[in-house]
Enzyme design. Structure first.
Site, mmCIF file in Angstrom:
data_model
loop_
_atom_site.group_PDB
_atom_site.id
_atom_site.type_symbol
_atom_site.label_atom_id
_atom_site.label_comp_id
_atom_site.label_asym_id
_atom_site.label_seq_id
_atom_site.Cartn_x
_atom_site.Cartn_y
_atom_site.Cartn_z
ATOM 1 N N LYS A 112 -14.351 -24.748 11.330
ATOM 2 C CA LYS A 112 -14.354 -26.256 11.824
ATOM 3 C C LYS A 112 -15.069 -27.108 12.186
ATOM 4 C CE LYS A 112 -9.784 -26.250 12.993
ATOM 5 N NZ LYS A 112 -8.915 -24.938 12.577
ATOM 6 N N LYS A 195 1.951 -20.304 -1.252
ATOM 7 C CA LYS A 195 3.293 -20.189 -0.894
ATOM 8 C C LYS A 195 3.677 -21.003 -0.006
ATOM 9 C CE LYS A 195 1.155 -18.750 3.754
ATOM 10 N NZ LYS A 195 1.243 -17.391 5.663
ATOM 11 N N LYS A 198 3.140 -26.051 6.031
ATOM 12 C CA LYS A 198 2.577 -26.890 6.203
ATOM 13 C C LYS A 198 1.817 -28.174 5.529
ATOM 14 C CE LYS A 198 3.828 -26.329 10.779
ATOM 15 N NZ LYS A 198 3.326 -25.966 12.287
HETATM 16 P P1 AMP Z 1 1.724 -21.691 10.188
HETATM 17 O O1 AMP Z 1 2.518 -22.824 10.855
HETATM 18 O O2 AMP Z 1 0.964 -21.883 8.936
HETATM 19 O O3 AMP Z 1 0.707 -21.410 11.435
HETATM 20 O O4 AMP Z 1 2.628 -20.185 10.539
HETATM 21 C C1 AMP Z 1 3.215 -19.633 11.556
HETATM 22 C C2 AMP Z 1 4.081 -18.575 11.121
HETATM 23 O O5 AMP Z 1 5.210 -18.968 9.970
HETATM 24 C C3 AMP Z 1 3.095 -17.021 10.506
HETATM 25 O O6 AMP Z 1 2.587 -16.466 11.240
HETATM 26 C C4 AMP Z 1 3.665 -17.291 9.486
HETATM 27 O O7 AMP Z 1 4.818 -15.940 10.106
HETATM 28 C C5 AMP Z 1 5.138 -17.965 9.223
HETATM 29 N N1 AMP Z 1 5.178 -18.122 7.368
HETATM 30 C C6 AMP Z 1 4.227 -19.059 7.869
HETATM 31 N N2 AMP Z 1 4.119 -19.233 6.305
HETATM 32 C C7 AMP Z 1 5.043 -18.793 5.933
HETATM 33 C C8 AMP Z 1 5.652 -18.468 4.362
HETATM 34 N N3 AMP Z 1 5.580 -19.581 3.491
HETATM 35 N N4 AMP Z 1 6.191 -17.673 4.232
HETATM 36 C C9 AMP Z 1 6.416 -16.403 4.784
HETATM 37 N N5 AMP Z 1 6.104 -16.752 6.522
HETATM 38 C C10 AMP Z 1 5.640 -17.619 6.585
#
Ligand code: AMP
Length: 330
Positions: A112, A195, A198
């Site tokens: 950060k 993958k 967001k």
């Molecule tokens: P994030 O919004 O990136 O903090 O993701 C929160 C949780 O969503 C992660 O810890 C994963 O368990 C799941 N997640 C996020 N992106 C993916 C993805 N492309 N495929 C599978 N699980 C995901």
């Protein structure tokens, strides 16, 4: 006594298909097996976004999307972090036994500092302390975290153990990481690699309108097509098949796999089918999101109920912590 699971949710952005298959779907199941606490981490968001444009709206979106995915507020505890002042008090107390040196060495802090050199605030430095307070205030022993949060969870364990050692008690349990082993599916992006995420700009959001989903899928990266029979598809095409695996019927998937193997695949047709299936899959969730977001009364009730349940557990822990530390009422 049920084991306690806790998971925080950032209060910015929408939930996407990856979040659903990677986390939410598992949470929906877990809420019946464990005592689950799900919270919107709105204080944490201030460490990077100190002046949110629409704080209330962001929190509301996250809560609505969680509910729409199937989190049952009568079963799990769904709350907003800033509704539970006990967390802030425990954070303050834990800060007295957290050392600047160890906080400065945390990878997420160093990252950060690189990313926002103009705003290296004390909240960023003490992020792991707040995260520890979030977890141990409910004596959570299972915390689903991604790779990037493992070190912070380690710090939470350290602060819990340190509290026990300093005050000569066996009070806090050490929270452990939790992974949905065996059930883990990676949802790919639509940009041909990696993958769905967001911040990658390649996501299908659960709240997206059908037309938006169709546009995004039709724009997904493909190639010129297979050049010989039974070829292994390259990553962008694998990604489309992987999305089909979660959204389409087995005979549909088999049909397109055969078309690919025989070099007869028409990507436009395949994407159109995939878009139809993804729209069918997400439509009920999207409809629920819209309904819930429009129901002020219901949302207010849920958030109030969540705060009450969370504060019940948090205030008990805080009372005991203060007693252990020697704070006694006159
Ligand atoms: P994030 O919004 O990136 O903090 O993701 C929160 C949780 O969503 C992660 O810890 C994963 O368990 C799941 N997640 C996020 N992106 C993916 C993805 N492309 N495929 C599978 N699980 C995901």
């Amino acid at each position: 006594m049920k084991e306690v699971v806790l998971s925080g949710i950032r209060s910015t952005g929408h939930l996407h298909l990856g979040n659903y298959f990677g986390a939410l779907r598992n949470f929906v199941q877990m809420q019946h097996e464990y005592r689950c606490y799900f919270f919107v981490a709105d204080w944490h968001s201030l460490t990077t976004h100190p002046t949110p444009e629409d704080h209330q709206g962001n929190v509301r979106t996250v809560i609505s999307e969680y509910l729409a995915c199937g989190i049952d507020p009568d079963v799990a505890t769904l709350y907003v972090q800033s509704d539970v002042p006990e967390i802030a008090e425990l954070y303050l107390l834990l800060n007295m036994n957290a050392y600047v040196g160890e906080l400065e060495r945390t990878t997420t802090f160093k990252e950060k500092v690189r990313k926002q050199p103009e705003n290296v605030n004390a909240g960023l430095l003490t992020y792991p302390v707040l995260m520890a307070a979030d977890i141990i205030i409910h004596k959570a022993n299972k915390v689903p975290v991604g790779k990037d949060q493992e070190q912070n969870l380690e710090m939470a364990r350290k602060f819990a153990k340190r509290f026990n050692r300093i005050y000569g008690v066996d009070f806090f349990i050490e929270p452990k990481g939790y992974s949905f082993s065996g059930k883990l599916i990676k949802i790919p992006g639509l940009d041909g690699s990696g993958k769905m995420g967001k911040s990658e700009g390649n996501a299908l959001n659960l709240a997206d309108d059908p037309e938006v989903i169709r546009q995004k899928v039709m724009r997904a990266v493909t190639d010129a097509g297979p050049t010989h029979e039974n070829q292994t598809p390259p990553e962008p095409i694998q990604n489309l098949f992987q999305l089909m695996e979660v959204a389409s019927q087995p005979d549909v998937i088999a049909y397109y796999r055969k078309q690919y193997a025989e070099c007869k695949i028409r990507y436009g047709e395949m994407k159109s089918q995939l878009a139809d299936d993804l729209i069918r899959l997400t439509a009920p969730i999207r409809e629920r999101i819209t309904d819930i977001q429009g129901d002020e009364e219901y949302l207010r009730k849920i958030v109030r109920q969540g705060a009450e349940k969370a504060r019940e557990s948090a205030s008990k822990t805080l009372r005991e912590v203060k007693e252990i530390m020697g704070f006694k009422p006159f």
